[in-house]
Design an enzyme around this catalytic site. Structure first.
Site, short mmCIF file in Angstrom:
data_model
loop_
_atom_site.label_atom_id
_atom_site.label_comp_id
_atom_site.label_asym_id
_atom_site.label_seq_id
_atom_site.Cartn_x
_atom_site.Cartn_y
_atom_site.Cartn_z
N TRP A 116 0.87 -1.39 0.05
CA TRP A 116 -0.04 0.05 -0.01
C TRP A 116 0.79 1.10 0.06
O TRP A 116 0.25 2.34 -0.71
CB TRP A 116 -0.92 -0.08 1.13
CG TRP A 116 -1.80 -1.11 0.91
CD1 TRP A 116 -2.14 -2.28 1.91
CD2 TRP A 116 -2.84 -1.40 -0.12
NE1 TRP A 116 -2.91 -2.97 1.37
CE2 TRP A 116 -3.48 -2.77 0.27
CE3 TRP A 116 -3.13 -0.90 -1.13
CZ2 TRP A 116 -4.19 -3.21 -0.62
CZ3 TRP A 116 -4.09 -1.36 -2.13
CH2 TRP A 116 -4.80 -2.64 -1.60
N ASP A 141 -1.15 6.82 6.60
CA ASP A 141 -2.26 6.11 6.10
C ASP A 141 -2.36 5.07 7.22
O ASP A 141 -1.54 4.16 7.52
CB ASP A 141 -1.72 5.26 5.04
CG ASP A 141 -2.75 4.12 4.64
OD1 ASP A 141 -3.69 3.91 5.19
OD2 ASP A 141 -2.94 3.61 3.53
N LYS A 148 -12.31 -1.26 7.66
CA LYS A 148 -11.45 -2.51 8.85
C LYS A 148 -11.88 -2.20 10.27
O LYS A 148 -12.52 -3.03 10.94
CB LYS A 148 -9.79 -2.15 8.70
CG LYS A 148 -9.60 -2.43 7.37
CD LYS A 148 -8.28 -2.00 6.61
CE LYS A 148 -8.03 -2.18 5.38
NZ LYS A 148 -7.92 -3.50 4.68
#
Ligand code: PMP
Length: 360
Positions: A105, A173, A197
């Protein structure tokens, strides 16, 4: 064979949500707060949704210890839109942004930034297939437009122990570990997290941004891609993902009631239970270095690859689903987000033990 009276869903996202949240969400689908109207159909500029937005933003401020210097936004487009909007807004063509490359990511965030300006990768563990965290860079150039990090690497199961204080704006992030532990959120000039999540259903992304960042936007951008426009329109520049934001509010209330300290304490216990079993059980191993291990995504393997599918089938038959590792790394990944209980993890451990006994 041991049985669980519920299915334990260890998916990495969209992930399991607390039962209370699902119950309240499902009631609101039929009738929101006694209004006779479904939450799916309330006006996004009406007073009910405005109250949802305001309460959710207030709770984020409270849980993260942020004062009014920070703007809180709910946005569309998932993590990837943030990967693009961050450089679009904050990285001029002549400027350089620093990125820590700790996983897929992070690498994707880097690829997006390269469209807009110069990118300096300050540290990377790519060579070792991201099985450990890269070293934190010593000499970070002070004139960076910003420094970007991924606090938890969902695919590889590594997690930074803290969110450090740096001299340039830090953009984090936090998609896969927000609200899972105490960190100093005020070290970030901006942080963001996809809802799917630890917060709610897919569709909404939480963004927190220090107000001074808005003055750094130099490019001319269409409104949907400009953070300042989203702030000015208070997250309703266009029709927002109303349901996703509402369910996120329900989870934020659940987090507040439980308390992040308690959540962190339980997350530590959950992770320790599972890593201990992986180390004890001769059928399993983990490639992740002890000091880098994530409390949220526990990645491990079958010592004998031929038993991998057998274990997946055994889990499924025992009521444990979505424990397969990411397709790029294989093996297993147990995502132990906040909604997974200590009892759930004890059950997973019992199933691993039973699998071992059955193999003898
Ligand atoms: N960042 C992290 C840490 C992630 O784990 C993910 C996806 N699971 C993303 C970003 C990308 O999110 P999306 O699929 O919403 O673009």
């Amino acid at each position: 064979m041991i049985y669980s009276n519920k299915v334990i869903n260890l998916n990495s996202g969209p992930a399991a949500l607390p039962q209370e949240v699902l119950q309240q969400a499902s009631e609101a689908v039929l009738d929101y707060n006694g209004t006779g109207v479904s939450i799916l159909s309330i006006p996004h500029r009406g007073k009910d949704f405005n109250a949802i937005l305001e309460e959710s933003k207030q709770l984020v401020r409270e849980l993260c210890g942020l004062n009014d210097d920070y703007e809180i936004l709910w946005m569309h487009g998932g993590g990837r839109l943030q990967f693009a909007m961050i450089p679009m807004n904050f990285l001029g063509e002549e400027q350089t942004a620093g990125y820590i490359d700790s996983g897929n990511w992070s690498a994707d965030a880097i690829r997006h930034a390269e469209y807009y300006g110069n990118v300096q990768v300050l540290s990377s563990s790519k060579e070792d297939n991201y099985q450990h965290l890269p070293v934190w860079p010593h000499d970070i150039p002070p004139n960076l437009a910003y420094l970007h990090m991924t606090t938890n690497n969902t695919i590889y199961g590594t997690q930074w122990p803290e969110v450090p204080a740096v001299s340039m704006p830090l953009v984090a992030d936090m998609s896969s570990d927000i609200f899972s532990r105490q960190v100093d959120y005020t070290n970030c000039a901006m942080f963001y997290a996809v809802a799917q999540k630890n917060i709610g259903p897919a569709g909404a992304t939480l963004v927190a941004m220090r107000k001074d960042m808005l003055r750094r936007i130099s490019r001319s951008l269409p409104p949907m891609l400009n953070y300042a426009e989203h702030v000015a329109k208070k997250s309703v520049l266009n029709t927002p993902p109303v349901f996703s934001i509402y369910v996120s509010l329900l989870t934020l209330r659940w987090i507040k009631e439980k308390g992040i300290d308690k959540i962190e304490e339980e997350n530590k216990i959950k992770a320790a239970l599972l890593y201990d079993e992986i180390e004890r059980n001769p059928l399993f191993s983990t490639p992740v270095k002890k000091e880098d291990r994530s409390m949220m995504n526990v990645c491990f393997r079958a010592v004998d690859e031929r038993t991998e599918q057998l274990f997946l089938d055994f889990c499924e038959a025992s009521g444990i689903v979505n424990i397969k590792g990411h397709r790029t790394v294989g093996g297993f990944r147990a995502s132990l987000y906040n909604a997974i209980t200590i009892e759930d993890v004890k059950y997973v451990v019992a199933v691993m033990l039973e699998f071992e006994l059955n193999k003898k």
